[in-house]
Scaffold this active site. Structure first.
Site, PDB file in Angstrom:
ATOM      1  CD  GLU A  28      47.173  49.311  39.953  1.00 46.69           C
ATOM      2  OE1 GLU A  28      45.197  49.895  40.218  1.00 46.69           O
ATOM      3  OE2 GLU A  28      46.453  48.661  39.987  1.00 46.69           O
ATOM      4  N   GLY A  82      40.294  49.477  51.805  1.00 43.97           N
ATOM      5  CA  GLY A  82      40.846  50.227  50.463  1.00 43.97           C
ATOM      6  C   GLY A  82      42.089  50.814  51.245  1.00 43.97           C
ATOM      7  CG  ASP A 126      37.776  53.348  37.606  1.00 38.74           C
ATOM      8  OD1 ASP A 126      37.564  53.056  38.659  1.00 38.74           O
ATOM      9  OD2 ASP A 126      36.279  54.288  37.610  1.00 38.74           O
ATOM     10  CD  GLU A 131      43.423  52.939  40.749  1.00 35.78           C
ATOM     11  OE1 GLU A 131      42.519  53.737  41.673  1.00 35.78           O
ATOM     12  OE2 GLU A 131      43.436  51.867  40.149  1.00 35.78           O
ATOM     13  CE  LYS A 133      45.729  49.713  46.610  1.00 35.92           C
ATOM     14  NZ  LYS A 133      45.466  50.453  45.585  1.00 35.92           N
ATOM     15  CG  ASP A 188      47.503  50.197  42.869  1.00 36.17           C
ATOM     16  OD1 ASP A 188      48.171  51.680  42.980  1.00 36.17           O
ATOM     17  OD2 ASP A 188      46.262  49.958  43.563  1.00 36.17           O
ATOM     18  CG  HIS A 191      40.108  50.931  39.581  1.00 30.98           C
ATOM     19  ND1 HIS A 191      39.869  51.747  39.806  1.00 30.98           N
ATOM     20  CD2 HIS A 191      40.995  50.461  40.746  1.00 30.98           C
ATOM     21  CE1 HIS A 191      39.299  51.848  41.140  1.00 30.98           C
ATOM     22  NE2 HIS A 191      40.552  51.292  41.508  1.00 30.98           N
ATOM     23  CB  ALA A 192      37.563  46.384  39.997  1.00 30.88           C
ATOM     24  CE1 TYR A 194      37.619  51.760  48.831  1.00 32.53           C
ATOM     25  CE2 TYR A 194      36.732  49.779  48.863  1.00 32.53           C
ATOM     26  CZ  TYR A 194      37.465  50.291  48.162  1.00 32.53           C
ATOM     27  OH  TYR A 194      38.286  49.736  47.843  1.00 32.53           O
TER      28      TYR A 194
END
Length: 441
Positions: free
Chosen positions: A274, A24, A326, A303, A220, A248, A353-354, A34
């Site tokens: 993103e 993440g 989201d 998101e 990312k 992103d 977004h997930a 998370y």
């Protein structure tokens, strides 16, 4: 099944130590854990509903407090009371005359509202014996419209326009549902290229994903240009020219900086950038969109977009080319219905977004509904997938050939195993006691 009164609402602070392995990690969130504010509601006749809102560690306890503060607006109501006038209940929950002062309809208070509303939608789908996507698909358009609060968006989408969109999408609806049941909804993966991953790990994960049939990859970026050039080059060479690459930045740059930075990555042909800048900066996104259009690079965001009003303005300003709903940031299914319908009117694809615990489980229902009952299109459309923490859910996401397969269990796929909740409750669950003791906290 709809007449029992909601007698209990419990909320837990559930966190998973994903920061230990850099899962993440991105340019703005270097060490996310998370997490979720996990809500369980129960009627006096035994019907339960489960809902979450996603967080990344510290601060979850604040969302939990907000859920508890809003619980008085839920306790004592029947499911029938709520769903017979769902837009009215939505407004009651999000616009309480005193609680709205610490929103309104944004931030912690909207995250808490989403957790409660997600639980109510889960309860409703369970009561009807259907997965949530099927509950939505089977609804009469007028009933769907009654779930939406149109306040503040009628200059972009009226109730009648929304109804017309739903009526128009009835054509071919059955065939699209059958298509989804057979083939699933196209997904892209973010799991290969978190910012904290080494090149070796990135290469290994990307290679595995390719053998599993993945054709759409997100990387990312945003911490260091030369590092990003190297990593994007590595990914693009691995996936080849025919597959899709997205990048992103997670809100890292100012507007001019974003344009300059992304221009230097244009050689890797990203489909979108993103969250290039502050998620609240609608005009900034519009300027970035205009500048990058000649390069064939779109802007994706949403998101961390607070509510339907902000999405309205993004669409009106042509500030995004991909709408990223989201399932927990805005006011649950109710508000996402409004956003998907506005996106359909403006002809902008929805690509949810997930990236977070439980988000894949929830948002798959919304995107299935969007295709079957609203957009009727798969052009430039895909749903994010991350391969983390699905084992903690009773009805985990099923991916086949890089497609989301429609859930079959009744509900919103949001129920977690009791053992997972207990072990990961912060700070007293077994997992966190061990970590905190190890760190001397």
């Amino acid at each position: 099944m709809l007449k029992g009164k909601i007698a209990k609402l419990a909320v837990s602070d559930v966190r998973f130590p994903t920061s230990l392995e850099q899962h993440g990690s991105d340019a703005m969130h270097a060490n996310p854990d998370y997490s979720a504010a996990y809500v369980v509601i129960e009627t006096d006749d035994g019907l339960k509903g489960y809902g979450i809102t996603f967080t990344v560690g510290r601060g979850t306890e604040i969302v939990v407090c907000a859920v508890e503060a809003l619980s008085t607006l839920v306790i004592g109501k029947t499911l029938e009371d709520i769903v017979s006038n769902f837009s009215g209940f939505y407004r009651c929950l999000t616009s309480d005359s005193q609680m709205r002062w610490i929103g309104p309809e944004k931030g912690v208070i909207q995250l808490a509202s989403a957790a409660i509303l997600n639980a109510i939608w889960d309860m409703w789908a369970r009561a009807e014996g259907k997965p949530l996507w099927k509950l939505l698909v089977d609804m009469d358009p007028k009933q769907l419209i009654r779930c939406i609060d149109f306040r503040y968006i009628t200059d972009a989408l009226t109730e009648q326009e929304a109804l017309n969109l739903l009526e128009k999408a009835k054509e071919g609806k059955q065939q699209r549902e059958e298509e989804m049941l057979k083939e699933g909804y196209p997904a892209y993966t973010t799991s290969c290229a978190w910012l904290g991953y080494s090149d070796q790990q990135l290469t290994q994960l990307c290679s595995t994903a390719l053998t599993e049939g993945w054709t759409k990859f997100k990387v990312k970026v945003g911490a260091d240009l030369q590092d990003d050039i190297r990593r994007c080059s590595l990914i693009r060479k691995m996936i080849g020219p025919e597959n899709s690459l997205m990048i992103d930045a997670n809100q890292r740059w100012d507007v001019a900086e974003a344009i300059s930075y992304v221009t230097k990555l244009a050689e890797f042909r990203p489909l979108w950038i993103e969250e290039p800048t502050c998620p609240d900066d609608i005009l900034g996104h519009a300027a970035i969109s205009k500048a990058l259009a000649p390069l064939g690079i779109g802007v994706a965001t949403g998101e961390q977009c607070h509510n339907r009003v902000m999405f309205k303005q993004f669409l009106q300003a042509s500030a995004l080319q991909f709408v990223q709903i989201d399932s927990c940031r805005v006011g649950s299914v109710n508000e996402n219905l409004a956003i998907m319908l506005m996106a359909a009117k403006f002809r902008v694809p929805v690509c949810p977004h997930a990236g977070g615990v439980g988000l894949c489980e929830l948002v798959q229902h919304l995107i299935l509904f969007d295709y079957i009952s609203v957009s009727a299109s798969l052009e430039n459309r895909m749903c994010e997938y991350v391969d983390h923490l699905h084992e903690h859910f009773k009805s985990p996401t099923v991916i086949r050939n890089a497609h989301y397969m429609p859930p079959k269990d009744p509900g919103f796929s949001s129920e977690m195993f009791d053992e997972s909740v207990q072990k990961h409750q912060f700070p007293h669950g077994e997992v966190w006691r061990s970590i905190l003791e190890k760190n001397g906290s």
